[in-house]
Every structure is written in structure tokens, then in C-alpha cells.
Design a protein around this motif. Sequence first.
Motif, PDB file in Angstrom:
ATOM      1  N   CYS A  72       4.644 -48.534  24.885  1.00  0.00           N
ATOM      2  CA  CYS A  72       3.838 -48.485  26.108  1.00  0.00           C
ATOM      3  C   CYS A  72       3.832 -47.052  26.638  1.00  0.00           C
ATOM      4  N   GLY A  74       5.172 -45.823  29.361  1.00  0.00           N
ATOM      5  CA  GLY A  74       6.467 -45.346  29.868  1.00  0.00           C
ATOM      6  C   GLY A  74       7.414 -44.955  28.749  1.00  0.00           C
ATOM      7  N   VAL A  75       7.368 -45.687  27.652  1.00  0.00           N
ATOM      8  CA  VAL A  75       8.257 -45.396  26.524  1.00  0.00           C
ATOM      9  C   VAL A  75       7.826 -44.095  25.835  1.00  0.00           C
ATOM     10  N   ALA A 142      13.922 -44.367  31.065  1.00  0.00           N
ATOM     11  CA  ALA A 142      12.645 -44.918  31.536  1.00  0.00           C
ATOM     12  C   ALA A 142      12.836 -45.989  32.611  1.00  0.00           C
ATOM     13  N   CYS A 167       9.790 -44.504  34.404  1.00  0.00           N
ATOM     14  CA  CYS A 167       8.392 -44.901  34.218  1.00  0.00           C
ATOM     15  C   CYS A 167       7.689 -45.003  35.569  1.00  0.00           C
ATOM     16  N   PHE A 169       5.520 -46.970  36.428  1.00  0.00           N
ATOM     17  CA  PHE A 169       5.331 -48.375  36.820  1.00  0.00           C
ATOM     18  C   PHE A 169       6.599 -48.945  37.458  1.00  0.00           C
ATOM     19  N   VAL A 170       7.742 -48.363  37.141  1.00  0.00           N
ATOM     20  CA  VAL A 170       8.988 -48.758  37.819  1.00  0.00           C
ATOM     21  C   VAL A 170       8.996 -48.151  39.232  1.00  0.00           C
ATOM     22  N   THR A 263       9.825 -55.122  35.916  1.00  0.00           N
ATOM     23  CA  THR A 263       8.473 -55.003  35.348  1.00  0.00           C
ATOM     24  C   THR A 263       8.263 -55.789  34.065  1.00  0.00           C
ATOM     25  N   THR A 264       9.351 -56.247  33.443  1.00  0.00           N
ATOM     26  CA  THR A 264       9.228 -56.852  32.111  1.00  0.00           C
ATOM     27  C   THR A 264       9.552 -58.341  32.085  1.00  0.00           C
ATOM     28  N   CYS A 304       4.422 -54.732  34.874  1.00  0.00           N
ATOM     29  CA  CYS A 304       3.613 -53.564  34.488  1.00  0.00           C
ATOM     30  C   CYS A 304       2.486 -54.002  33.556  1.00  0.00           C
ATOM     31  N   TYR A 305       1.554 -53.086  33.322  1.00  0.00           N
ATOM     32  CA  TYR A 305       0.386 -53.407  32.499  1.00  0.00           C
ATOM     33  C   TYR A 305       0.805 -53.818  31.076  1.00  0.00           C
ATOM     34  N   ALA A 306       1.868 -53.174  30.556  1.00  0.00           N
ATOM     35  CA  ALA A 306       2.270 -53.444  29.166  1.00  0.00           C
ATOM     36  C   ALA A 306       2.809 -54.874  29.049  1.00  0.00           C
ATOM     37  N   ALA A 395       7.635 -53.409  23.785  1.00  0.00           N
ATOM     38  CA  ALA A 395       7.082 -52.141  24.284  1.00  0.00           C
ATOM     39  C   ALA A 395       7.912 -50.931  23.888  1.00  0.00           C
TER      40      ALA A 395
HETATM   41  S1  SF4 Z   1       7.530 -51.727  29.792  1.00  0.00           S
HETATM   42 FE1  SF4 Z   1       6.226 -51.175  31.552  1.00  0.00          FE
HETATM   43  S2  SF4 Z   1       7.643 -50.434  33.128  1.00  0.00           S
HETATM   44 FE2  SF4 Z   1       8.770 -50.449  31.170  1.00  0.00          FE
HETATM   45  S3  SF4 Z   1       8.492 -48.372  30.385  1.00  0.00           S
HETATM   46 FE3  SF4 Z   1       6.825 -49.611  29.537  1.00  0.00          FE
HETATM   47  S4  SF4 Z   1       5.069 -49.343  30.952  1.00  0.00           S
HETATM   48 FE4  SF4 Z   1       6.944 -48.651  31.993  1.00  0.00          FE
END
Ligand code: SF4
Length: 425
Positions: A72, A74-75, A142, A167, A169-170, A263-264, A304-306, A395
Motif C-alpha cells: 500500500c 504507507g508501506v 509506518a 503512514c 492514514f494513521v 486502520t487495518t 484506510c483505503y488499502a 498490504a
Molecule cells: S495498511 Fe493503510 S494505514 Fe497501514 S500503512 Fe498501509 S495505507 Fe497506511
Amino acid sequence: MHKYNLCFLGGLKPLILPIMKSFNVPIHYRSPLVNAIKQSRKNADKMKNDFSPTILQLGTLQLILARHFGFCYGVENAIEIAFNAVQQNKDKRIFLLSEMIHNPGVNADLLALGIRFIMDTKGNMLLNWDDLNSDDIVIIPAFGTTVEIEDTLKSKGINPAIYETTCPFVEKVWNRAAKIGNEGYTIIIHGKPGHEETRATFSHSKENTATVIVKDMEQAQLLGKYIAKELPANQFYIDFKGQFSNGFDVTRDLVKIGVVNQTTMLASETQAISEYLKQTITNHYNNIDTNNELHFADMRDTLCYATHDNQTAVLNMLEKDADLALVIGGYNSSNTSHLVELCESKLPTYFIKNELCIIDSKTITHYNIHTHNELITENYLPPTPKLKIMITSGASCPDSLVEGIIIRLAQLTGNEEHLETIQII
Ligand code: SF4
């Protein structure tokens, strides 16, 4: 390296595409095959409306790939920053607070470059803070980190913001919690209490308002009994030990609440928990506020979107028929374990970390998310001449691992020659 002459049936055009990189991550995490598949789907569906799986036909073997899987935003961002940190600081000691992402291969690569971990994934110290000095580089993973750890690093003269891979998103979850916290709501975090991200979110949230973590629906229902004052207040501090902020007052702090989540988490579970808590608190206070906003801060989940894309893609994939599913990722990866949960509700599912888990056509090593141990299963491939196998990954899983598994399966089923001209149907 294999060359793939992808042949697209069903209206898609033959295509070989270069690897499209938003981030500069090591090439060995990429896969020409998976990249070509993803790129062709992206080109055909730029608005990401189509969550149907990609079906690969390799002779007698059919592989059903989820529409979305793998690294994703963030990773990739975290990997790029960590590898840059190594390149830019060859004369310095570099530390990671803990695993940067939950993938054993990526973490092993970072260790091999000389990076050291300060703590394990549970937060247990692997070295002393006193071992660090202001010349050291510390990378924030992340998942983000706690306010307390940020302060400790600053007190050592280390700026945690320089190689910060938290990330966005976090951070968005932290901002959401701060906003409703500042409006007087207690924050309920749906997350795994020991997970790095939930510990970080808890730490940031409690700076603004009372905060409590619920790990699942069972704990949400227990919290509901305290909201409805059905259990003695004192019992709360035992039932939620280690999961509430300092000074939490169960009679004062469960009157106005808002829910955010790791987020996961599993989308359906987080929605059910949020809805349950909303109903519980509004019923208890007799719907005093007609908009239900007085006691419950209504908002969308903070997945999150992922997480959304990968889980929706798996649900769509599961509408097809298959003999089994393979889910690839680190065994401590939260988002991957939820993909496993979805798959195993429908068909035999094996959670594997790489192609080495597929020992041969009879035996597979895999992880059980319920008993938390690695198992060996015999006869995992059913004796059918035309196998159908679903594949997805978490992800934090490099696409190269997915490619390795596709190749392994093709070899074991006698379809290796079809790797050169894979049909997408
Ligand atoms: S899974 Fe979502 S919150 Fe976690 S690093 Fe990936 S995009 Fe960011």
C-alpha cells in the motif's frame, strides 16, 4: 527472470508494461508479472469501480487473483524512507523503533543492512534507551509511535521527525480522534491493544480526551454494559485493565463517545461495533438528541483505503468458485489476518509467508490465526485435474512473493510452460 507475454482474453488487449513506481523501493520487491497484471486492470478501470478478480489460466491451473493486494501507499513510503536513511547515513548507527512493517522479508533486509531494532512488536525493549545518543538515526515505523517514545527520543537529542515513516492514514485517525476528543467525546478505539498502531493511536488520543480500547464485539458489548450502568463501575478497571487512559472515570467518561479504529481491522466488525455502541448509548439516554449526536459522534470508520480495497476485492473474489485460497503475508500482519478470516469463511484457506511454505504438491506449511501457530497440512491440493486457486496478499507483502507462489504452483501442477504465455480471462 521470466518474460511474460500476457495474453488477455475477454476484450482486454495484450500488453507488457514497465514497472510503474510511485516510490523508489528495492527492485527485488517488485514483480514484472504482477505489475503487468495490476497495470492492465488499472488501465481498464481507472476509477477503481471494478473489484472483480483477475483470472489467470495456466494450462490446467486457474489462479483467481484479488483485484487489489500487496504494498500500500504507507508501506512503500516507509520502505523508501528506511532505505534512504541507510544510503544517507553510512557513517551513523541506524535504529528502527520496532518492525517497520509486518513483513519478515523486508525486516530481514533492513537488519542485513545493519539497522537495529530498539524494541519488539509488543513494545519490549531489546536495548536500553541509554544506548542511544544524539548522533544516532531512529526511524519511526509506518504504524507511528507513542507520544512518550517521541519525548524520550527528543530528550536524547534525536529528532524523530527526520526519518518518520508514520503512514498519513494513521495520522488521519489521530486527527479525527483529536477533533472529536476536543468536542468533549471519549474516544473508543476498535483495535488490537498490543498492536503498535493501536498503542500509538491510544497514546495520541489520550493527550486530548479519555480513551479506551475495545478489541472485538465481545469487549464492545462489555463496554455497553458499563455505558448502560448494568455493571458496577469498579469492575470496569479490571475488565479493561491496560486499555483505558489514566484518570478514566467510568461514570463520567462513558456519556459522550466516538469510535475510531485501527486502520487495518475487519470493516464489517468495526461497523458492527460502531453501530452497537451508538444504539447502546442513544437507547440508554432515551434518544435525548434527535440527531443522535449528543452522546455519539457519528462518523465514518477510520479504516484506510488499502484495507477497504483489499477486503472488498477479497469479498468479490469469493463470489467465484475455487478449491482453496492462499493468503500471503507476515504472520503478525493485522490486515493480512483479516483477509484470511474472510477467505476461510468460504473455502479451505492457507496463510503462508512465501513460496517456501509450499513444500511440494502434497504438503504446505501455514499459519493458523486462531491458535497462533504454524501448522503442516498434507494433501492440501485436492485430486482434481483442473485446480482453481484464489490468491491474495496483505498490504506489507512484496509482489515478488506473489509471483514466486504463482511460479511454484505452475511448477507443482505441471503447468510451468504456460508461465511464458499466461492467459487472463
Ligand atoms: S495498511 Fe493503510 S494505514 Fe497501514 S500503512 Fe498501509 S495505507 Fe497506511
